[in-house]
Design a protein around this motif. Structure first.
Motif, short mmCIF file in Angstrom:
data_model
loop_
_atom_site.label_atom_id
_atom_site.label_comp_id
_atom_site.label_asym_id
_atom_site.label_seq_id
_atom_site.Cartn_x
_atom_site.Cartn_y
_atom_site.Cartn_z
N PRO A 1 0.79 -1.22 0.00
CA PRO A 1 0.00 0.00 0.00
C PRO A 1 0.83 1.28 0.00
O PRO A 1 0.30 2.34 -0.19
CB PRO A 1 -0.81 -0.10 1.30
CG PRO A 1 0.02 -0.95 2.19
CD PRO A 1 0.72 -1.93 1.27
N ARG A 2 2.14 1.19 0.22
CA ARG A 2 2.96 2.39 0.33
C ARG A 2 3.71 2.67 -0.96
O ARG A 2 3.94 1.79 -1.77
CB ARG A 2 3.97 2.23 1.46
CG ARG A 2 3.30 1.99 2.80
CD ARG A 2 4.34 1.87 3.85
NE ARG A 2 4.16 0.58 4.50
CZ ARG A 2 4.95 0.14 5.44
NH1 ARG A 2 5.96 0.82 5.86
NH2 ARG A 2 4.72 -1.04 5.99
N ALA B 1 16.88 7.38 -3.21
CA ALA B 1 17.21 7.31 -4.64
C ALA B 1 17.25 5.86 -5.11
O ALA B 1 16.74 5.53 -6.19
CB ALA B 1 18.55 8.00 -4.91
N VAL B 2 17.82 4.98 -4.29
CA VAL B 2 17.88 3.56 -4.66
C VAL B 2 16.47 2.98 -4.72
O VAL B 2 16.11 2.28 -5.69
CB VAL B 2 18.75 2.77 -3.66
CG1 VAL B 2 18.61 1.26 -3.87
CG2 VAL B 2 20.21 3.18 -3.78
N LEU B 3 15.64 3.24 -3.71
CA LEU B 3 14.28 2.71 -3.70
C LEU B 3 13.47 3.24 -4.87
O LEU B 3 12.72 2.50 -5.50
CB LEU B 3 13.61 3.01 -2.37
CG LEU B 3 14.23 2.31 -1.15
CD1 LEU B 3 13.54 2.76 0.13
CD2 LEU B 3 14.20 0.81 -1.29
N ARG B 4 13.61 4.50 -5.18
CA ARG B 4 12.87 5.06 -6.32
C ARG B 4 13.34 4.45 -7.65
O ARG B 4 12.57 4.31 -8.58
CB ARG B 4 13.01 6.58 -6.36
CG ARG B 4 12.21 7.26 -5.27
CD ARG B 4 12.09 8.76 -5.54
NE ARG B 4 11.51 9.45 -4.42
CZ ARG B 4 10.20 9.48 -4.16
NH1 ARG B 4 9.36 8.85 -4.93
NH2 ARG B 4 9.75 10.13 -3.10
N THR B 5 14.61 4.08 -7.71
CA THR B 5 15.15 3.47 -8.93
C THR B 5 14.62 2.06 -9.14
O THR B 5 14.29 1.67 -10.26
CB THR B 5 16.70 3.43 -8.88
OG1 THR B 5 17.19 4.77 -8.78
CG2 THR B 5 17.28 2.76 -10.10
N PHE B 6 14.51 1.30 -8.06
CA PHE B 6 14.19 -0.12 -8.20
C PHE B 6 12.74 -0.48 -7.91
O PHE B 6 12.35 -1.63 -8.09
CB PHE B 6 15.13 -0.96 -7.33
CG PHE B 6 16.53 -0.99 -7.86
CD1 PHE B 6 16.87 -1.86 -8.89
CD2 PHE B 6 17.49 -0.13 -7.39
CE1 PHE B 6 18.14 -1.88 -9.42
CE2 PHE B 6 18.79 -0.14 -7.90
CZ PHE B 6 19.11 -1.02 -8.92
N PHE B 7 11.92 0.47 -7.51
CA PHE B 7 10.50 0.22 -7.29
C PHE B 7 9.67 1.06 -8.24
O PHE B 7 9.94 2.25 -8.44
CB PHE B 7 10.09 0.56 -5.84
CG PHE B 7 10.51 -0.47 -4.83
CD1 PHE B 7 9.66 -1.49 -4.47
CD2 PHE B 7 11.76 -0.39 -4.24
CE1 PHE B 7 10.04 -2.44 -3.53
CE2 PHE B 7 12.16 -1.33 -3.30
CZ PHE B 7 11.29 -2.35 -2.95
N ASN C 1 5.48 1.68 -8.85
CA ASN C 1 4.12 1.38 -8.39
C ASN C 1 4.11 0.34 -7.27
O ASN C 1 3.28 -0.57 -7.24
CB ASN C 1 3.23 0.91 -9.55
CG ASN C 1 3.10 1.97 -10.62
OD1 ASN C 1 2.97 3.15 -10.32
ND2 ASN C 1 3.15 1.55 -11.87
N GLY C 2 5.08 0.46 -6.37
CA GLY C 2 5.13 -0.44 -5.22
C GLY C 2 5.73 -1.80 -5.50
O GLY C 2 5.77 -2.65 -4.62
#
Length: 183
Positions: free
Chosen positions: A84-85, A100-106, A108-109
């Motif tokens: 949900p996040r 930055a890493v999370l935005r690169t590899f995720f 739409n969740g």
């Protein structure tokens, strides 16, 4: 109910089973009615209905003669597909670099790929580990459902979590062993 949403999708991936599910979305039908409408043999229809019933997509009515689509199973699978996040700080990043890493590899969740570089992989795995409560024991299929929300290859992701020390396991039971605690 099916073990994972993947099982439901695999059952519906066959065009003939999808056509049967579509017919049942319009109302209850018998195997004979389905066979006539789809021009499939009765044994073939029963084979498809058995697969759809095993995943919970289709239910047999009390008369044991007609079948119906179970929209609750489909809703459940849709809810399980993604966390949900959103990615980034809301996903548990502590620093701008982690965000930055999370935005690169995720997207739409969902995890788009497991990072090859160890430092980035650990950031991604630590985020996924936040889904497991410290002190709680999880059966393997429960772990599969949680990691399956992020990535289709739940077995590989589960293995990474164990290998990197975020989860421990013994006798098919898993528990959180590492990573930050989300307070």
């Amino acid at each position: 109910m099916a073990e994972t949403p993947d099982e439901i999708l695999r059952a519906l991936a066959d065009p003939q089973r999808l056509a049967i599910a579509g017919m049942l979305a319009g109302g209850d039908r018998s195997a004979d009615e389905i066979a006539t409408a789809t021009r499939l043999t009765i044994p073939r229809v029963h084979k498809h209905l058995n697969r759809l019933t095993a995943t919970g997509v289709v239910r047999v009515n009390e008369d044991r003669h007609t079948y119906r689509l179970d929209p609750e199973t489909l809703r459940w699978a849709a809810e399980q597909v993604g966390p949900p996040r959103e990615a980034g700080l809301a996903l548990g990043a502590a620093t701008d670099d982690e965000e930055a890493v999370l935005r690169t590899f995720f997207r739409n969740g969902r995890l788009t790929e497991v990072p090859a570089k160890e430092s980035k992989r650990r950031i991604v795995l630590e985020r996924i580990a936040l889904e497991f409560e410290p002190g709680v024991r999880y059966e393997e299929r429960e772990v599969n459902v949680v990691v399956g929300r992020f990535f289709n290859d739940h077995a590989s992701l589960r293995r990474y979590l164990v290998d990197e020390g975020f989860l421990d396991r013994e006798g098919g039971v898993y528990w959180r062993a590492g990573g930050r605690v989300d307070i």
